[in-house]
Design a protein around this motif. Structure first.
Motif, PDB file in Angstrom:
ATOM      1  N   PHE A   1       0.808  -1.220   0.000  1.00 32.97           N
ATOM      2  CA  PHE A   1       0.000   0.000   0.000  1.00 32.97           C
ATOM      3  C   PHE A   1       0.840   1.269   0.000  1.00 32.97           C
ATOM      4  CE2 PHE A   1      -3.236  -3.096   0.950  1.00 32.97           C
ATOM      5  CZ  PHE A   1      -4.234  -2.672   0.105  1.00 32.97           C
ATOM      6  N   PHE A   2       2.096   1.184   0.437  1.00 34.87           N
ATOM      7  CA  PHE A   2       2.991   2.325   0.302  1.00 34.87           C
ATOM      8  C   PHE A   2       3.276   2.581  -1.170  1.00 34.87           C
ATOM      9  CE2 PHE A   2       7.176   4.382   0.217  1.00 34.87           C
ATOM     10  CZ  PHE A   2       6.929   5.456   1.066  1.00 34.87           C
TER      11      PHE A   2
ATOM     12  N   VAL B   1      -2.378  -6.731  -4.717  1.00 33.18           N
ATOM     13  CA  VAL B   1      -3.200  -7.636  -3.914  1.00 33.18           C
ATOM     14  C   VAL B   1      -3.511  -8.944  -4.630  1.00 33.18           C
ATOM     15  CG1 VAL B   1      -5.501  -7.832  -2.879  1.00 33.18           C
ATOM     16  CG2 VAL B   1      -4.184  -5.755  -2.580  1.00 33.18           C
ATOM     17  N   VAL B   2      -3.802  -8.854  -5.933  1.00 31.21           N
ATOM     18  CA  VAL B   2      -4.196 -10.045  -6.691  1.00 31.21           C
ATOM     19  C   VAL B   2      -2.995 -10.698  -7.363  1.00 31.21           C
ATOM     20  CG1 VAL B   2      -5.619 -10.893  -8.608  1.00 31.21           C
ATOM     21  CG2 VAL B   2      -6.527  -9.153  -7.065  1.00 31.21           C
ATOM     22  N   THR B   3      -2.214  -9.901  -8.088  1.00 29.08           N
ATOM     23  CA  THR B   3      -1.138 -10.466  -8.896  1.00 29.08           C
ATOM     24  C   THR B   3       0.109 -10.785  -8.077  1.00 29.08           C
ATOM     25  OG1 THR B   3      -1.956  -9.140 -10.742  1.00 29.08           O
ATOM     26  CG2 THR B   3       0.231 -10.102 -10.977  1.00 29.08           C
ATOM     27  N   LYS B   4       0.586  -9.832  -7.290  1.00 32.34           N
ATOM     28  CA  LYS B   4       1.863 -10.026  -6.597  1.00 32.34           C
ATOM     29  C   LYS B   4       1.734 -10.892  -5.346  1.00 32.34           C
ATOM     30  CE  LYS B   4       5.935  -7.755  -4.918  1.00 32.34           C
ATOM     31  NZ  LYS B   4       6.802  -6.637  -5.042  1.00 32.34           N
ATOM     32  N   TYR B   5       0.888 -10.495  -4.407  1.00 35.19           N
ATOM     33  CA  TYR B   5       0.819 -11.205  -3.134  1.00 35.19           C
ATOM     34  C   TYR B   5      -0.265 -12.278  -3.081  1.00 35.19           C
ATOM     35  CZ  TYR B   5       4.109  -7.764  -1.367  1.00 35.19           C
ATOM     36  OH  TYR B   5       5.219  -6.991  -1.168  1.00 35.19           O
ATOM     37  N   ARG B   6      -1.197 -12.260  -4.006  1.00 33.22           N
ATOM     38  CA  ARG B   6      -2.279 -13.261  -4.096  1.00 33.22           C
ATOM     39  C   ARG B   6      -3.078 -13.375  -2.793  1.00 33.22           C
ATOM     40  NH1 ARG B   6      -1.476 -15.863  -8.912  1.00 33.22           N
ATOM     41  NH2 ARG B   6       0.648 -15.874  -9.685  1.00 33.22           N
ATOM     42  N   TRP B   7      -3.402 -12.216  -2.227  1.00 35.82           N
ATOM     43  CA  TRP B   7      -4.221 -12.205  -1.026  1.00 35.82           C
ATOM     44  C   TRP B   7      -5.681 -12.444  -1.346  1.00 35.82           C
ATOM     45  CZ3 TRP B   7      -1.234  -7.251   0.436  1.00 35.82           C
ATOM     46  CH2 TRP B   7      -0.066  -7.587   1.126  1.00 35.82           C
TER      47      TRP B   7
ATOM     48  N   THR C   1      -8.580 -13.273  -5.003  1.00 38.28           N
ATOM     49  CA  THR C   1      -8.729 -13.559  -6.428  1.00 38.28           C
ATOM     50  C   THR C   1      -9.270 -12.323  -7.147  1.00 38.28           C
ATOM     51  OG1 THR C   1     -11.014 -14.317  -6.188  1.00 38.28           O
ATOM     52  CG2 THR C   1      -9.261 -15.981  -5.921  1.00 38.28           C
ATOM     53  N   ASP C   2      -9.236 -12.374  -8.468  1.00 39.63           N
ATOM     54  CA  ASP C   2      -9.811 -11.281  -9.262  1.00 39.63           C
ATOM     55  C   ASP C   2     -11.288 -11.098  -8.960  1.00 39.63           C
ATOM     56  OD1 ASP C   2      -8.201  -9.667 -10.867  1.00 39.63           O
ATOM     57  OD2 ASP C   2      -7.854 -11.280 -12.293  1.00 39.63           O
ATOM     58  N   GLU C   3     -12.005 -12.202  -8.779  1.00 38.04           N
ATOM     59  CA  GLU C   3     -13.444 -12.124  -8.495  1.00 38.04           C
ATOM     60  C   GLU C   3     -13.701 -11.433  -7.164  1.00 38.04           C
ATOM     61  OE1 GLU C   3     -11.865 -14.967  -9.392  1.00 38.04           O
ATOM     62  OE2 GLU C   3     -12.630 -15.136 -11.446  1.00 38.04           O
ATOM     63  N   GLU C   4     -12.926 -11.792  -6.146  1.00 38.53           N
ATOM     64  CA  GLU C   4     -13.083 -11.156  -4.835  1.00 38.53           C
ATOM     65  C   GLU C   4     -12.749  -9.671  -4.921  1.00 38.53           C
ATOM     66  OE1 GLU C   4     -11.941 -14.599  -1.632  1.00 38.53           O
ATOM     67  OE2 GLU C   4     -10.341 -13.855  -2.929  1.00 38.53           O
ATOM     68  N   PHE C   5     -11.680  -9.344  -5.651  1.00 35.12           N
ATOM     69  CA  PHE C   5     -11.297  -7.941  -5.789  1.00 35.12           C
ATOM     70  C   PHE C   5     -12.404  -7.151  -6.502  1.00 35.12           C
ATOM     71  CE2 PHE C   5      -9.201  -4.366  -7.917  1.00 35.12           C
ATOM     72  CZ  PHE C   5      -8.627  -3.751  -6.816  1.00 35.12           C
ATOM     73  N   ALA C   6     -13.003  -7.742  -7.534  1.00 28.34           N
ATOM     74  CA  ALA C   6     -14.077  -7.064  -8.258  1.00 28.34           C
ATOM     75  C   ALA C   6     -15.273  -6.799  -7.347  1.00 28.34           C
ATOM     76  CB  ALA C   6     -14.509  -7.902  -9.465  1.00 28.34           C
ATOM     77  N   GLU C   7     -15.602  -7.750  -6.485  1.00 30.81           N
ATOM     78  CA  GLU C   7     -16.718  -7.566  -5.545  1.00 30.81           C
ATOM     79  C   GLU C   7     -16.411  -6.453  -4.545  1.00 30.81           C
ATOM     80  OE1 GLU C   7     -17.291 -11.370  -3.754  1.00 30.81           O
ATOM     81  OE2 GLU C   7     -17.999 -12.283  -5.626  1.00 30.81           O
ATOM     82  N   ILE C   8     -15.202  -6.465  -4.012  1.00 33.13           N
ATOM     83  CA  ILE C   8     -14.808  -5.441  -3.042  1.00 33.13           C
ATOM     84  C   ILE C   8     -14.788  -4.065  -3.694  1.00 33.13           C
ATOM     85  CG2 ILE C   8     -12.865  -4.644  -1.632  1.00 33.13           C
ATOM     86  CD1 ILE C   8     -12.239  -7.689  -1.252  1.00 33.13           C
ATOM     87  N   LEU C   9     -14.297  -4.007  -4.924  1.00 32.70           N
ATOM     88  CA  LEU C   9     -14.248  -2.744  -5.648  1.00 32.70           C
ATOM     89  C   LEU C   9     -15.650  -2.199  -5.891  1.00 32.70           C
ATOM     90  CD1 LEU C   9     -12.564  -0.606  -7.131  1.00 32.70           C
ATOM     91  CD2 LEU C   9     -12.679  -2.058  -9.162  1.00 32.70           C
TER      92      LEU C   9
ATOM     93  N   LEU D   1     -10.230   0.584   0.071  1.00 32.46           N
ATOM     94  CA  LEU D   1      -9.635  -0.702  -0.306  1.00 32.46           C
ATOM     95  C   LEU D   1      -8.528  -1.088   0.669  1.00 32.46           C
ATOM     96  CD1 LEU D   1      -9.428  -0.321  -4.192  1.00 32.46           C
ATOM     97  CD2 LEU D   1     -10.996  -1.790  -2.904  1.00 32.46           C
ATOM     98  N   ALA D   2      -7.675  -0.123   1.026  1.00 35.12           N
ATOM     99  CA  ALA D   2      -6.593  -0.403   1.971  1.00 35.12           C
ATOM    100  C   ALA D   2      -7.148  -0.859   3.312  1.00 35.12           C
ATOM    101  CB  ALA D   2      -5.721   0.838   2.151  1.00 35.12           C
ATOM    102  N   GLY D   3      -8.181  -0.189   3.782  1.00 36.70           N
ATOM    103  CA  GLY D   3      -8.768  -0.550   5.068  1.00 36.70           C
ATOM    104  C   GLY D   3      -9.317  -1.963   5.077  1.00 36.70           C
ATOM    105  N   TYR D   4     -10.108  -2.301   4.076  1.00 40.50           N
ATOM    106  CA  TYR D   4     -10.707  -3.635   4.049  1.00 40.50           C
ATOM    107  C   TYR D   4      -9.651  -4.723   3.848  1.00 40.50           C
ATOM    108  CZ  TYR D   4     -13.168  -7.802   2.779  1.00 40.50           C
ATOM    109  OH  TYR D   4     -13.597  -9.104   2.739  1.00 40.50           O
ATOM    110  N   ILE D   5      -8.786  -4.527   2.858  1.00 38.10           N
ATOM    111  CA  ILE D   5      -7.780  -5.546   2.549  1.00 38.10           C
ATOM    112  C   ILE D   5      -6.793  -5.686   3.714  1.00 38.10           C
ATOM    113  CG2 ILE D   5      -5.901  -6.170   0.985  1.00 38.10           C
ATOM    114  CD1 ILE D   5      -7.619  -4.701  -1.225  1.00 38.10           C
ATOM    115  N   GLY D   6      -6.409  -4.553   4.311  1.00 35.80           N
ATOM    116  CA  GLY D   6      -5.534  -4.605   5.471  1.00 35.80           C
ATOM    117  C   GLY D   6      -6.153  -5.395   6.611  1.00 35.80           C
TER     118      GLY D   6
END
Length: 194
Positions: free
Chosen positions: A10-11, A32-38, A40-48, A62-67
């Motif tokens: 996030f920095f 989040v999806v490509t580098k660290y794989r925390w 999936t694309d589907e989960e990221f799309a829902e959160i977005l 996004l930072a708050g939720y993913i963090g």
């Protein structure tokens, strides 16, 4: 180790998200999806989609939720600070320096040069989401939904949060109708007498 990676991810978003929310979304996805794989694309799309419907800056939401998801309460604080601290520091420093050079051609050129890069990042992310929609819904329903959203947002001027809310309600109602059609109000199947 997750907290350190969370901070770095996030920095980098905070440092490179030039232009605000739209330019930071592909950067968050890359981390989040490509580098660290925390997620999936589907989960990221829902959160977005949900984050777009809520008030406030998209990168911070996004930072708050993913963090929180990756590192709990400390992860939430870590990711939000990592996202916002670079902006705060750079705003103070750059505004002090650039205000004296704002009318020079190189500053105007610097701003104009970043726009195509942001456009390409957004187009790449849009293509990924379009492929996901096509895989989940089929090509024609996905194309129809894409066209309907475009008309709602661009021509009718509806707020994105309203469009997301309408789609969520439609998905919920659409999911309940097949159950009711095959059974009673609670979705139980009717017994057929011989």
């Amino acid at each position: 180790m997750n907290q350190w990676h969370l901070f770095l991810a996030f920095f980098r978003v905070g440092m490179l998200g030039y232009g605000g929310g739209p330019s930071s979304i592909p950067l968050v996805r890359a981390e989040v999806v490509t580098k660290y794989r925390w997620m999936t694309d589907e989960e990221f799309a829902e959160i977005l989609a949900i984050a777009n419907a809520l008030p406030g800056p998209i990168a911070t939401k996004l930072a708050g939720y993913i963090g929180y998801r990756v590192g709990g309460a400390f992860g939430l604080l870590n990711a939000v600070v990592a996202t916002t601290a670079p902006t705060v520091v750079l705003m103070i420093v750059l505004l002090a320096v650039l205000s004296s050079f704002k009318d020079t051609p190189w500053v105007a050129g610097m701003t104009k040069a970043v726009v195509p890069v942001v456009a390409v990042m957004l187009a790449e992310m849009t293509w990924q989401f379009t492929k996901q929609a096509r895989a989940a819904l089929g090509i024609w329903p996905a194309a129809l939904l894409l066209a309907a959203c475009f008309v709602a947002l661009q021509w009718l001027g509806l707020h994105p949060a309203l469009v997301v809310a309408l789609l969520l309600v439609a998905a919920f109602v659409g999911r309940r109708q097949p159950e009711a059609a095959n059974g009673n109000e609670r979705g139980e199947r009717r017994k057929v007498s011989p």
